[in-house]
Design a protein around this motif. Structure first.
Motif, PDB file in Angstrom:
ATOM      1  N   UNK A 200       0.854  -1.130  -0.172  1.00 25.36           N
ATOM      2  CA  UNK A 200       0.074   0.000  -0.095  1.00 25.36           C
ATOM      3  C   UNK A 200       0.832   1.232   0.231  1.00 25.36           C
ATOM      4  N   UNK A 201       2.129   1.123  -0.178  1.00 24.76           N
ATOM      5  CA  UNK A 201       3.082   2.228  -0.097  1.00 24.76           C
ATOM      6  C   UNK A 201       3.124   3.157  -1.538  1.00 24.76           C
ATOM      7  N   UNK A 202       3.511   4.256  -1.518  1.00 25.65           N
ATOM      8  CA  UNK A 202       3.570   4.987  -2.580  1.00 25.65           C
ATOM      9  C   UNK A 202       4.455   4.484  -3.753  1.00 25.65           C
TER      10      UNK A 202
ATOM     11  N   UNK B 247       1.082  12.116  -8.700  1.00 21.91           N
ATOM     12  CA  UNK B 247       1.278  13.679  -8.570  1.00 21.91           C
ATOM     13  C   UNK B 247       0.359  14.108  -7.409  1.00 21.91           C
ATOM     14  N   UNK B 248      -0.983  13.682  -7.239  1.00 24.59           N
ATOM     15  CA  UNK B 248      -1.838  14.231  -6.510  1.00 24.59           C
ATOM     16  C   UNK B 248      -1.620  13.614  -5.057  1.00 24.59           C
ATOM     17  N   UNK B 249      -1.204  12.306  -4.982  1.00 21.70           N
ATOM     18  CA  UNK B 249      -1.089  11.591  -3.686  1.00 21.70           C
ATOM     19  C   UNK B 249       0.474  12.191  -3.018  1.00 21.70           C
TER      20      UNK B 249
ATOM     21  N   UNK C   3      -0.802  18.343   2.042  1.00 21.18           N
ATOM     22  CA  UNK C   3      -1.855  19.525   2.551  1.00 21.18           C
ATOM     23  C   UNK C   3      -3.020  18.695   3.063  1.00 21.18           C
ATOM     24  N   UNK C   4      -3.118  17.685   3.063  1.00 22.07           N
ATOM     25  CA  UNK C   4      -4.528  16.769   3.641  1.00 22.07           C
ATOM     26  C   UNK C   4      -4.243  16.113   4.806  1.00 22.07           C
ATOM     27  N   UNK C   5      -3.104  15.072   4.485  1.00 21.69           N
ATOM     28  CA  UNK C   5      -2.763  14.296   5.713  1.00 21.69           C
ATOM     29  C   UNK C   5      -1.879  12.975   5.114  1.00 21.69           C
ATOM     30  N   UNK C   6      -1.087  12.387   5.959  1.00 17.69           N
ATOM     31  CA  UNK C   6      -0.193  11.173   5.384  1.00 17.69           C
ATOM     32  C   UNK C   6      -1.351  10.102   4.585  1.00 17.69           C
ATOM     33  N   UNK C   7      -1.070   9.429   3.703  1.00 21.45           N
ATOM     34  CA  UNK C   7      -1.736   8.435   2.801  1.00 21.45           C
ATOM     35  C   UNK C   7      -1.401   7.216   3.638  1.00 21.45           C
ATOM     36  N   UNK C   8      -2.205   6.598   4.093  1.00 23.63           N
ATOM     37  CA  UNK C   8      -1.817   5.360   4.725  1.00 23.63           C
ATOM     38  C   UNK C   8      -2.081   4.155   3.844  1.00 23.63           C
ATOM     39  N   UNK C   9      -3.085   4.215   2.937  1.00 23.76           N
ATOM     40  CA  UNK C   9      -3.262   3.170   1.918  1.00 23.76           C
ATOM     41  C   UNK C   9      -3.366   3.822   0.649  1.00 23.76           C
ATOM     42  N   UNK C  10      -2.339   3.799  -0.216  1.00 25.09           N
ATOM     43  CA  UNK C  10      -2.292   4.535  -1.503  1.00 25.09           C
ATOM     44  C   UNK C  10      -3.308   3.784  -2.276  1.00 25.09           C
TER      45      UNK C  10
END
Length: 482
Positions: free
Chosen positions: A35-37, A343-345, A352-359
């Protein structure tokens, strides 16, 4: 639907697309996902050179090229692809080592390393320009050109928007379910079929005119473009090289594919393989059919490729060819979708929104939204006279301003992120003024490719000038090689 394709031929097309999907699933099913980038957007860094080459080739080669370039019905358009070879060489030996050394997922991350933590403005702006181009130009234009070709092949029996929607939904499924790993594998498997059938089309087209080009106007056979042609000859030595550097070396849609290998050497092998395909095969398949279509059908523009194929291809092959073209559009669209989500993630959601835990989950949501908008925008491109010329012209809005930020970042130290941002904004404004207000060649006697050099040079000078006015001291330093 007209009789252009029978039920049996449609079955062949559907069967081949299903086979590509099955082979892709068999290749990627054993992959472990975290689930990482890097997992979603760089295929976990585990692709071999073959899949790097396939992904780069099919991300670029879609109906934009097959339909758009052949739609000009001139051999002159081959220069876009021939000069692309130079761009790929620069990517392989200059930029690939830089991206790997800096552990980048998006090309904009490189700016963080250069501008020492003050890149919020320039990185965000450049990422926004990439997203603008992908969402409003590349995705809908690619779907439009693919739907246009298939509609021509089918005899016009299916509405463009319906064909575009089907292609977009399949592309979204690849992006959502398999990430860049599935997209790259599908690109490669599709690529073999697309290139093989495209070469066959060239041979059949030449056979249809008995390899005789007589009767075709000389300007359509010449490689020396006149001043009023799509590519005046002198532009090969002005803006063309910078367009290629931007497209192949700093464009997220392409460079992301080069960053999926486990190391620099494997990535370079993939890029070099893509360069070999580009110089040996691509120039022929994107120009010769269009010129032949001029002799057989007259000046039919962007419909030339589809009409020619419908005329010369044996009935038993039309279903297979429809499948390969559909696969090319799907591969291209899926690749651009994945880059858009990356690019968005990385550049917006994470910051700006929060760390993505599940890409994977975020990718599914963003892909669905972008797919819907791309389908909705397809009708805007129906009035284009030549789709490839329109795309290249619109590309200048962002390409040279973005390249200016990389040039300043890699060649100079001591330049602030805000100064680089000023240079980018200046370039966007200047090129928009030239293109949409002054109109190329009317008040300013410059071709749009020439004006790209003006845009690039002035953007760099504005960045350096603003930096100096705000107290900065720029010094020449090949940072990228350090």
């Amino acid at each position: 639907m007209t009789a252009a394709l029978s039920i049996e031929q449609l079955a062949v097309a559907g069967g081949l697309l299903a086979l590509i999907a099955l082979l892709t699933w068999m290749r990627v099913r054993a992959a472990r996902h975290d689930g990482s980038g890097k997992d979603v957007f760089l295929a976990g860094g585990g692709l071999s050179w073959l899949f790097v080459a396939g992904s780069i080739t099919l991300t670029n080669l879609s109906t934009d090229q097959l339909v758009g370039m052949n739609g000009n019905q001139m051999l002159l358009l081959a220069w876009w692809e021939i000069s692309g070879f130079v761009g790929l060489m620069i990517l392989a030996f200059v930029f690939v080592p830089i991206y790997y050394r800096n552990n980048c997922t998006t090309v904009t991350e490189l700016l963080d390393r250069r501008y020492s933590g003050e890149t919020t403005s320039v990185r965000t702006l450049i990422s926004a320009l990439f997203l603008f181009g992908n969402i409003l130009i590349y995705l809908p234009a690619g779907l439009y050109s693919g739907a246009l070709f298939l509609s021509s092949l089918f005899g016009g029996g299916v509405p463009l928007i319906v064909l575009a929607a089907v292609l977009a939904i399949i592309s979204a499924a690849y992006t959502m379910l398999g990430g860049l790993r599935a997209v790259a594998v599908m690109d490669t498997y599709s690529g073999f079929g697309v290139l093989a059938v495209a070469v066959l089309i060239v041979l059949l087209a030449l056979n249809a005119i008995h390899w005789d080009f007589s009767g075709i106007p000389a300007e359509r056979l010449s490689f020396i473009g006149a001043a009023d042609s799509p590519i005046p000859f002198h532009t090969l030595f002005t803006g063309m090289i910078f367009i290629q550097i931007y497209y192949w070396s700093t464009n997220q849609n392409i460079t992301q594919k080069a960053m999926t290998a486990p190391d620099v050497k494997e990535a370079q092998r993939g890029v070099l393989a893509a360069a070999a395909v580009r110089i040996l095969i691509i120039p022929v398949i994107v120009t010769v059919p269009g010129v032949v279509a001029y002799k057989l059908l007259g000046p039919v523009g962007d419909k030339s490729y589809g009409l020619l194929v419908a005329r010369i291809l044996p009935p038993w092959l039309s279903g297979a060819f429809a499948a390969m073209i559909a696969a090319a559009v799907i591969a291209h669209t899926a690749a651009v979708l994945n880059s858009t989500v990356a690019l968005y993630a990385v550049d917006f959601h994470d910051r700006f929104i929060g760390r993505v835990r599940d890409h994977w989950r975020l990718s599914a949501v963003v892909t669905a939204l972008v797919t819907a908008s791309s389908i909705a925008l397809v009708p805007l491109f129906e009035g284009a006279k030549h789709i490839i010329n329109l795309l290249q012209q619109l590309n200048g809005l962002s390409s040279m301003p973005i390249l200016s930020a990389f040039i300043v970042g890699l060649l100079f130290r001591g330049v602030s992120g805000s100064a680089a941002t000023a240079g980018v904004l200046w370039g966007v404004w200047l090129y928009a003024l030239f293109t949409f207000v002054l109109e190329p060649g009317r008040l300013i006697p410059l071709h749009y490719i020439d004006f790209m050099v003006v845009t690039l040079a002035s953007s760099v000078l504005v960045a350096l000038g603003v930096n100096r006015l705000t107290g900065g001291r720029a010094r020449l330093a090949l940072w990228g090689a350090a």
